[in-house]
Design a protein around this motif. Structure first.
Motif, short mmCIF file in Angstrom:
data_model
loop_
_atom_site.label_atom_id
_atom_site.label_comp_id
_atom_site.label_asym_id
_atom_site.label_seq_id
_atom_site.Cartn_x
_atom_site.Cartn_y
_atom_site.Cartn_z
N ARG A 1 1.42 -2.60 -11.12
CA ARG A 1 0.51 -2.85 -9.06
C ARG A 1 1.21 -4.57 -8.80
O ARG A 1 1.02 -4.36 -7.30
CB ARG A 1 -0.95 -2.60 -9.46
CG ARG A 1 -1.22 -2.71 -8.13
CD ARG A 1 -2.78 -2.33 -7.91
NE ARG A 1 -2.61 -0.78 -7.66
CZ ARG A 1 -2.50 0.01 -6.24
NH1 ARG A 1 -2.54 -1.17 -5.60
NH2 ARG A 1 -2.11 1.04 -6.38
N ARG A 2 0.96 -5.41 -9.95
CA ARG A 2 0.88 -6.51 -8.88
C ARG A 2 2.73 -6.68 -8.83
O ARG A 2 3.20 -7.17 -8.00
CB ARG A 2 1.18 -7.37 -9.88
CG ARG A 2 -1.04 -7.89 -10.40
CD ARG A 2 -1.00 -9.37 -11.40
NE ARG A 2 -2.48 -9.17 -11.15
CZ ARG A 2 -3.23 -8.65 -11.81
NH1 ARG A 2 -3.09 -8.39 -12.84
NH2 ARG A 2 -4.59 -8.80 -11.14
N TRP B 1 -9.26 -1.72 -9.41
CA TRP B 1 -8.34 -1.42 -10.72
C TRP B 1 -8.09 -2.27 -11.96
O TRP B 1 -6.39 -2.07 -12.59
CB TRP B 1 -7.10 -1.08 -9.52
CG TRP B 1 -6.62 -2.77 -8.95
CD1 TRP B 1 -7.03 -3.12 -8.16
CD2 TRP B 1 -5.44 -3.56 -9.40
NE1 TRP B 1 -6.84 -4.14 -7.45
CE2 TRP B 1 -5.59 -4.39 -8.49
CE3 TRP B 1 -5.03 -3.62 -10.45
CZ2 TRP B 1 -5.04 -5.56 -8.42
CZ3 TRP B 1 -4.30 -4.91 -10.43
CH2 TRP B 1 -4.05 -6.07 -9.15
N SER C 1 3.51 -4.77 -5.47
CA SER C 1 2.69 -5.44 -4.82
C SER C 1 3.94 -6.26 -4.00
O SER C 1 3.66 -6.63 -3.06
CB SER C 1 1.63 -6.10 -4.57
OG SER C 1 1.50 -6.90 -6.07
N PRO D 1 -4.61 2.99 -12.43
CA PRO D 1 -4.45 1.93 -11.41
C PRO D 1 -3.42 1.40 -10.33
O PRO D 1 -3.20 0.95 -9.28
CB PRO D 1 -3.81 0.19 -12.41
CG PRO D 1 -4.58 0.40 -13.53
CD PRO D 1 -4.45 1.55 -13.78
N ILE D 2 -2.33 2.38 -10.77
CA ILE D 2 -1.55 2.33 -9.49
C ILE D 2 -1.16 3.88 -8.95
O ILE D 2 -1.92 3.07 -7.59
CB ILE D 2 0.12 3.25 -9.99
CG1 ILE D 2 0.29 1.90 -11.71
CG2 ILE D 2 1.24 4.02 -9.10
CD1 ILE D 2 1.43 2.45 -11.97
N THR D 3 -2.06 4.57 -8.88
CA THR D 3 -2.64 6.05 -7.75
C THR D 3 -4.57 5.21 -7.15
O THR D 3 -4.58 6.08 -6.42
CB THR D 3 -2.39 7.35 -8.32
OG1 THR D 3 -3.36 7.24 -9.83
CG2 THR D 3 -1.15 7.30 -8.83
N SER E 1 0.71 -1.05 -0.43
CA SER E 1 -0.03 -0.33 0.03
C SER E 1 0.65 1.56 -0.33
O SER E 1 1.78 1.07 0.54
CB SER E 1 -1.07 -0.28 0.77
OG SER E 1 -0.51 0.66 2.26
#
Ligand code: FAD
Length: 388
Positions: free
Chosen positions: A329-330, A250, A333, A273-275, A197
């Motif tokens: 994002r994946r 997202w 994470s 998707p990032i923000t 996060s």
């Protein structure tokens, strides 16, 4: 009978209705809130381009953002600033009012206290069935419906279009705090604030800040932890108002159109998707929906093959951005706190910031993603490529 009914009177639905009516079509909006003005959980940051591109009045702009300070999990920091305005901070409530007024001026009819229960697609029309808070049932008929109900609604599922499959949870609260720098956003990275996060502190005029967090789940619990034990804890003076949370999609629906139906905004998963920012991409969806609906009326063809132009339109603008952002994002994470420390240090000391800034665009993130992955620090992300 209307020509178009927009289901959901959030920012995307209001802009879509304004643009549809601007095409000379009779349009109505239904929304489940009792009236046009209500509080919204949103930080309200948009790129300067959003105002230019969608000719929005500047009345909702509360301030200009010029700088960001990024904090790694161990407290390394790196700052970016610009002599130009990087983004605007908005009042979402004023934006909603402006969009409402401009839609009204175009002749759009609004039905508040209308909770849409179902959209029935017939051969020659759609029937939008709803119920008021007092239990009174209502129905509106139209040639086409645009679904802009945000993430909470089950309508897209009922229409056989599914729901966005990947969700974040986001929570936010306003607070009075010390040490805020006007125009500077603080971003806190780290798994400690809730796996995969980031948290943000955004100054708003009057010595307050909007403090928020996105996490895969239970954001409100993680935000409480962030307020209690993060580096900002000692600067907090007073929490103002309630903490609120809301999911953010997202990844988009696999199909955003059907016979006589288009889906736009958060309901379609048109989000960075990032923000997690959804206003700009949702507005692109609204504009593509209005253009496609106008074209369908000219052709007199409201079938799914004709309305598929909608998806081609919005994807040609932001499809690559969303798929690249979701891929990133994946990968991100899976970064450890040590990786995040290394990246922030590299930005501060080793020139990663230059690579980052050259490719930086407030709204379109794919260039930054490609630049990061091909930089000497790309191995941090590549080691977290999913196993084949
Ligand atoms: C904490 C947080 C911070 C955010 N910060 C930013 C930011 O800084 N910048 C940014 O760009 N984005 C941000 N976002 C995302 C942004 O708020 C959304 O992308 C945006 O609100 C989407 O607009 P929308 O019109 O698609 O949906 P919504 O705003 O959700 O509006 C949908 C409307 O439809 C109504 N509705 C739903 N179901 C029905 C039904 N069955 N019948 C009738 N009406 C219905 C709802 O009540 C609502 O009024 C943030 C989100 C969160 C949670």
């Amino acid at each position: 009978m209307y020509q178009v009914v927009v289901v959901g009177g959030g920012p995307v639905g209001r802009l879509a209705a304004h643009l549809v009516a601007g095409e000379g079509l009779q349009c109505a909006v239904v929304d489940d809130h009792p009236c046009p003005d209500h509080a919204v959980t949103c930080t309200g940051i948009v790129g300067t381009n959003t105002f230019r591109q969608f000719a929005l009045p500047p009345t909702s702009i509360l301030g200009e953002l010029h700088a960001a300070r990024i904090f790694s999990p161990s407290g390394f920091t790196f700052s970016v600033s610009s002599s130009r305005t990087m983004a605007y901070l908005l009042s979402r409530e004023i934006l909603a009012r402006d969009l409402y007024r401009s839609a009204l001026e175009q002749g759009v009819h609004f039905y508040f206290d209308f909770h849409c229960l179902a959209v029935k697609v017939k051969n020659d029309r759609v029937i939008v069935v709803g119920r008021s808070e007092a239990g009174q049932r209502e129905a509106l008929e139209a040639q086409v419906a645009i679904i802009a109900t945000g993430v909470h609604s089950h309508l897209t599922q009922m229409l056989g279009l599914g729901r966005p499959s990947s969700m974040l949870d986001a929570a936010q609260v306003e607070a009075e705090m010390e040490g805020l720098e006007a125009g500077t956003v603080e971003i806190y990275l780290g798994r400690g604030w809730g796996a995969a996060s980031f948290a943000w502190v955004v100054p708003v005029p009057g010595g307050r800040s909007r403090i928020g967090i996105t996490t895969p789940a239970v954001a409100a619990r993680h935000l409480k932890g962030f307020l209690a034990s993060s580096p900002i804890a000692g600067r907090l003076q007073r929490i103002c108002g309630e903490m609120r949370s809301r999911p953010i999609p997202w990844e988009p629906l696999s199909q955003t159109y059907g016979n006589r139906i288009l889906v736009a905004g958060d309901a379609a998963g048109q989000v960075k998707p990032i923000t997690g920012g959804g206003l700009y991409f949702g507005f692109i969806g609204a504009a593509a929906a209005a253009q496609t609906v106008a074209e369908a009326f000219r052709k007199g063809d409201f079938g799914a093959p004709s309305l598929s132009r909608y998806e081609q339109r919005w994807k040609s603008r932001i499809g690559l951005e969303i798929s690249t952002g979701a891929f990133f994002r994946r990968l991100a994470s899976r970064l450890t706190d040590e990786d995040l420390d290394a990246l922030v240090k590299a930005c501060r000391d080793d020139g990663l910031a230059r690579i980052f800034l050259r490719a930086q665009d407030f709204d379109l993130h794919s260039k930054v993603v490609f630049a990061l992955l091909h930089s000497p620090w790309g191995h941090l992300f590549r080691k977290s490529f999913p196993d084949k």
